[in-house]
Every structure is written in structure tokens, then in C-alpha cells.
Design a protein around this motif. Structure first.
Motif, mmCIF file in Angstrom:
data_model
loop_
_atom_site.group_PDB
_atom_site.id
_atom_site.type_symbol
_atom_site.label_atom_id
_atom_site.label_comp_id
_atom_site.label_asym_id
_atom_site.label_seq_id
_atom_site.Cartn_x
_atom_site.Cartn_y
_atom_site.Cartn_z
ATOM 1 N N LYS A 180 0.842 -1.158 0.089
ATOM 2 C CA LYS A 180 0.191 -0.027 -0.051
ATOM 3 C C LYS A 180 0.810 1.309 -0.190
ATOM 4 C CE LYS A 180 -3.530 0.156 2.662
ATOM 5 N NZ LYS A 180 -4.491 0.115 3.877
ATOM 6 N N PRO A 181 0.304 2.384 -0.631
ATOM 7 C CA PRO A 181 1.214 3.616 -0.756
ATOM 8 C C PRO A 181 1.250 4.182 0.937
ATOM 9 C CG PRO A 181 -0.508 3.637 -2.327
ATOM 10 C CD PRO A 181 -0.617 2.325 -1.530
ATOM 11 N N ILE A 182 2.293 4.868 0.956
ATOM 12 C CA ILE A 182 2.374 5.485 2.368
ATOM 13 C C ILE A 182 2.528 6.826 1.957
ATOM 14 C CG2 ILE A 182 4.042 5.898 4.349
ATOM 15 C CD1 ILE A 182 4.955 2.990 4.060
ATOM 16 N N VAL A 183 1.689 7.853 2.625
ATOM 17 C CA VAL A 183 1.631 9.289 2.605
ATOM 18 C C VAL A 183 2.321 9.767 3.677
ATOM 19 C CG1 VAL A 183 0.160 11.320 2.580
ATOM 20 C CG2 VAL A 183 -0.775 9.062 1.562
ATOM 21 N N VAL A 184 3.568 10.502 3.285
ATOM 22 C CA VAL A 184 4.510 11.090 3.935
ATOM 23 C C VAL A 184 3.854 12.820 4.401
ATOM 24 C CG1 VAL A 184 6.836 11.943 4.805
ATOM 25 C CG2 VAL A 184 6.331 9.894 3.270
ATOM 26 N N GLN A 185 3.575 12.877 5.651
ATOM 27 C CA GLN A 185 2.966 14.130 5.852
ATOM 28 C C GLN A 185 3.921 15.299 6.298
ATOM 29 O OE1 GLN A 185 0.031 12.850 8.674
ATOM 30 N NE2 GLN A 185 -1.946 13.291 7.146
ATOM 31 N N ASP A 186 4.996 14.970 6.923
ATOM 32 C CA ASP A 186 6.073 15.808 7.531
ATOM 33 C C ASP A 186 7.109 15.169 7.956
ATOM 34 O OD1 ASP A 186 6.775 18.172 8.388
ATOM 35 O OD2 ASP A 186 5.650 18.373 10.065
ATOM 36 N N LEU A 187 8.346 15.966 7.933
ATOM 37 C CA LEU A 187 9.615 15.296 8.180
ATOM 38 C C LEU A 187 10.254 16.355 9.114
ATOM 39 C CD1 LEU A 187 10.676 14.057 4.723
ATOM 40 C CD2 LEU A 187 10.176 12.634 6.452
ATOM 41 N N ARG A 188 11.262 15.902 10.007
ATOM 42 C CA ARG A 188 11.973 16.779 10.762
ATOM 43 C C ARG A 188 13.218 16.026 11.179
ATOM 44 N NH1 ARG A 188 8.542 17.743 16.279
ATOM 45 N NH2 ARG A 188 7.456 19.166 14.804
ATOM 46 N N LEU A 189 14.153 16.628 11.657
ATOM 47 C CA LEU A 189 15.626 16.182 12.239
ATOM 48 C C LEU A 189 15.573 16.387 13.813
ATOM 49 C CD1 LEU A 189 18.154 16.923 9.415
ATOM 50 C CD2 LEU A 189 16.888 14.887 9.721
ATOM 51 N N THR A 190 15.945 15.417 14.310
ATOM 52 C CA THR A 190 16.565 15.722 15.918
ATOM 53 C C THR A 190 17.964 15.109 16.146
ATOM 54 O OG1 THR A 190 15.431 13.688 16.321
ATOM 55 C CG2 THR A 190 14.006 15.367 16.471
ATOM 56 N N PHE A 191 18.254 15.460 17.305
ATOM 57 C CA PHE A 191 19.430 15.244 17.668
ATOM 58 C C PHE A 191 19.497 14.506 19.146
ATOM 59 C CE2 PHE A 191 20.235 18.557 14.817
ATOM 60 C CZ PHE A 191 21.699 18.089 14.328
ATOM 61 N N PRO A 192 19.397 13.330 19.187
ATOM 62 C CA PRO A 192 18.822 12.570 20.535
ATOM 63 C C PRO A 192 19.624 12.782 21.527
ATOM 64 C CG PRO A 192 19.250 10.826 18.621
ATOM 65 C CD PRO A 192 19.198 12.404 17.949
ATOM 66 N N ASP A 193 21.125 12.825 21.352
ATOM 67 C CA ASP A 193 22.233 12.738 22.169
ATOM 68 C C ASP A 193 22.532 14.282 22.675
ATOM 69 O OD1 ASP A 193 22.031 9.883 21.977
ATOM 70 O OD2 ASP A 193 23.758 9.641 20.801
ATOM 71 N N GLU A 194 21.761 15.276 21.892
ATOM 72 C CA GLU A 194 22.328 16.505 22.466
ATOM 73 C C GLU A 194 21.262 17.342 23.252
ATOM 74 O OE1 GLU A 194 25.258 17.441 21.911
ATOM 75 O OE2 GLU A 194 25.445 15.380 20.519
ATOM 76 N N PRO A 195 21.417 17.266 24.583
ATOM 77 C CA PRO A 195 20.313 17.918 25.497
ATOM 78 C C PRO A 195 20.179 19.308 25.062
ATOM 79 C CG PRO A 195 22.350 17.265 26.719
ATOM 80 C CD PRO A 195 22.400 16.643 25.244
ATOM 81 N N ALA A 196 21.245 20.181 24.633
ATOM 82 C CA ALA A 196 21.076 21.507 24.417
ATOM 83 C C ALA A 196 20.544 21.779 22.939
ATOM 84 C CB ALA A 196 22.773 22.017 24.292
ATOM 85 N N SER A 197 19.995 20.773 22.363
ATOM 86 C CA SER A 197 18.947 21.211 21.228
ATOM 87 C C SER A 197 17.655 20.945 21.705
ATOM 88 C CB SER A 197 19.537 19.923 19.942
ATOM 89 O OG SER A 197 18.792 20.348 19.025
ATOM 90 N N PRO A 198 16.942 22.067 21.975
ATOM 91 C CA PRO A 198 15.686 21.684 22.500
ATOM 92 C C PRO A 198 14.553 21.429 21.326
ATOM 93 C CG PRO A 198 16.097 24.156 22.779
ATOM 94 C CD PRO A 198 17.641 23.456 22.269
ATOM 95 N N MET A 199 15.105 22.297 20.216
ATOM 96 C CA MET A 199 14.092 22.425 19.046
ATOM 97 C C MET A 199 14.516 21.406 17.902
ATOM 98 S SD MET A 199 12.855 26.252 18.262
ATOM 99 C CE MET A 199 12.071 25.803 16.761
ATOM 100 N N PRO A 200 13.719 20.667 17.306
ATOM 101 C CA PRO A 200 14.162 19.802 15.997
ATOM 102 C C PRO A 200 14.336 20.790 14.905
ATOM 103 C CG PRO A 200 11.835 19.541 16.285
ATOM 104 C CD PRO A 200 12.024 20.324 17.313
ATOM 105 N N LEU A 201 15.050 20.255 13.673
ATOM 106 C CA LEU A 201 15.146 21.186 12.803
ATOM 107 C C LEU A 201 14.040 20.504 11.673
ATOM 108 C CD1 LEU A 201 18.117 20.890 13.521
ATOM 109 C CD2 LEU A 201 19.111 21.014 11.140
ATOM 110 N N LEU A 202 13.387 21.710 11.366
ATOM 111 C CA LEU A 202 11.908 21.663 10.764
ATOM 112 C C LEU A 202 11.895 21.585 9.283
ATOM 113 C CD1 LEU A 202 9.833 24.010 12.941
ATOM 114 C CD2 LEU A 202 10.227 21.436 13.324
ATOM 115 N N TRP A 203 11.209 20.867 8.643
ATOM 116 C CA TRP A 203 10.919 20.861 7.080
ATOM 117 C C TRP A 203 10.595 22.268 6.605
ATOM 118 C CZ3 TRP A 203 7.481 17.161 4.146
ATOM 119 C CH2 TRP A 203 7.578 17.069 2.826
ATOM 120 N N MET A 204 11.696 23.022 6.152
ATOM 121 C CA MET A 204 11.321 24.098 5.588
ATOM 122 C C MET A 204 11.022 24.535 4.075
ATOM 123 S SD MET A 204 11.332 25.885 8.402
ATOM 124 C CE MET A 204 11.205 27.694 7.892
#
Length: 234
Positions: free
Chosen positions: A75-99
Motif C-alpha cells: 500500500k502507498p505511504i503518505v508522508v505528511q511531515d519530516l523533521r530532524l532531531t539530535f537525540p544525544d544533544e540535550p542543548a538542542s531543544p528544537m528539532p530542525l523543521l522541514w522548511m
């Protein structure tokens, strides 16, 4: 396959005749095959990238990646949104958003970026996407080292965020962070010392080739070099 299924049905329902057992097994096999080929919901997969484009300022981090998304199911998969996170970096509170979705990996004035929009990955197919991620006022400035980065995806058939891939971003290859350009994400990048050694080895090879040239040609080349040096000194 049908014989094993028939034996299992016979053990469960000993009163059913043999012909009926074969018919039931054939029906089960047909339905299961149809579901597997045409209706099975798969997973979204991705892989580590060979290159990336990046720029980092005190108030903004921007990253452009050539992603490959693969649908393992029918079945097809619809991708609605993407983002990047740094799981090992506590100083990164915000993910990188799909711009945006640029038209090429190398940033430049000829870019024709498109706003983020959902896309569909057909069953058992792969699709390449150029995605630009950004974190304005992220409070997190990447250092020149390796980072564990997680790609997060929100799809139409499930709630929450999935993780198609976790990969290594080699930010140490970004030798000019103020310039938005493409860098290699290969694990074995030459250091400055390695480049110097490579240049020295190349120079030695050229000198050896020059030594194997004809004596007259070498003598003429030396005389030209002497004339050039004399003119420079004057």
C-alpha cells in the motif's frame, strides 16, 4: 505449502473430508497471497546520506539532505511531515523543521524551493527527495564533530512520529560553516595533515617522472628555470 495447511486443518477438523480441506486451504492461500501482494501495509525506510549542504549562524542552523524513502509494503505511504532531531544533544531543544523542497542539492541563486507538502511513496518503491531543514533560534550550534541524527516522519496511516533512519552527520567536514555549500558525509575524510602528505607524495612522483625524462629535455627545462629565477630576482 498447501499440504502443510491441509494437514493442519485435518488435525483441527477431522470430520471434514479431504476434498473440502484442500478447497479451504486453497482459499486461505489465495486470500493471504492477495493481501500480501496488494494490501499489506509496509514500513518507511531510509539510509545515511553521502553528502549534505549546511550553513550555521548564531541564530539559525540550516541543513539540506538528499533523502531516499523506501516503502516496504504494497500500500502507498503518505508522508505528511519530516523533521530532524539530535537525540544525544540535550542543548538542542528544537528539532530542525522541514522548511522547503529545493530543486538541487547545491544552494545557489538558481534555486526554486517549494513549500513543504506531503508526498506519497508507492508500494515497494523508493523515492528521492531533497529536503531543507532549518531551526531558527535553535540555541544549538553544531561543533566540528560527528553527531547522531534521527530522521522523524509523520505518515498518514499511523499516529505520532516514526523514525525511518538514524544516521551519523559528520559536521567536521563543514570546514566553512558561514558558507551554504555541499560537503561530503563520508566517514573517511582527509585531514589537513593527510592532504599535505598527499601533496608531498604527488610532488615526489612528479620529480621521479622528471628524472626519467630525456637528458636534453631535462637540461633545457633546468636552463629555463634558471632564466626564470634570474628574472624574478631582478
Amino acid at each position: 505449502m498447501l499440504s502443510l495447511m491441509a494437514a493442519a486443518v485435518q488435525d483441527a477438523f477431522p470430520s471434514i473430508p479431504g476434498a473440502g480441506i484442500v478447497s479451504v486451504c486453497a482459499l486461505i492461500f489465495t486470500v493471504a497471497s492477495f493481501w500480501w501482494i496488494n494490501a499489506r501495509q509496509g514500513h518507511l525506510k531510509s539510509w545515511e546520506q553521502h553528502s549534505f549542504a549546511a550553513i550555521v549562524h548564531c541564530s539559525m542552523a540550516r541543513l539540506r539532505l538528499p533523502l531516499v524513502l523506501h516503502n516496504t509494503g504494497a500500500k502507498p505511504i503518505v508522508v505528511q511531515d519530516l523533521r530532524l532531531t539530535f537525540p544525544d544533544e540535550p542543548a538542542s531543544p528544537m528539532p530542525l523543521l522541514w522548511m522547503s523542497s529545493p530543486s538541487r542539492l547545491q544552494p545557489g541563486p538558481e534555486d526554486e524551493p517549494k513549500s513543504p507538502a506531503g508526498c506519497a511513496v508507492a508500494g515497494r518503491e523508493a523515492q528521492q527527495l531533497l529536503i531543507e531543514f532549518e531551526a531558527p533560534f535553535s540555541g544549538f550550534l553544531p561543533e566540528p564533530r560527528d553527531y547522531k541524527v534521527q530522521l522523524r516522519a509523520r505518515v498518514g496511516h499511523r499516529k505520532g512520529w516514526l523514525s525511518p533512519v538514524t544516521f551519523t552527520l559528520r559536521a567536521a567536514n563543514s570546514i566553512d560553516p558561514d558558507r551554504y555549500t555541499v560537503y561530503s558525509n563520508a566517514p573517511l575524510e582527509l585531514t589537513k595533515e593527510d592532504r599535505q602528505k598527499a601533496d608531498a607524495a604527488l610532488l615526489e612522483l612528479l620529480n621521479e617522472q622528471e628524472g626519467l625524462s630525456a637528458p636534453g629535455e631535462r637540461k633545457r627545462r633546468d636552463s629555463l628555470n634558471d632564466e626564470g629565477d634570474t628574472g624574478t630576482n631582478l
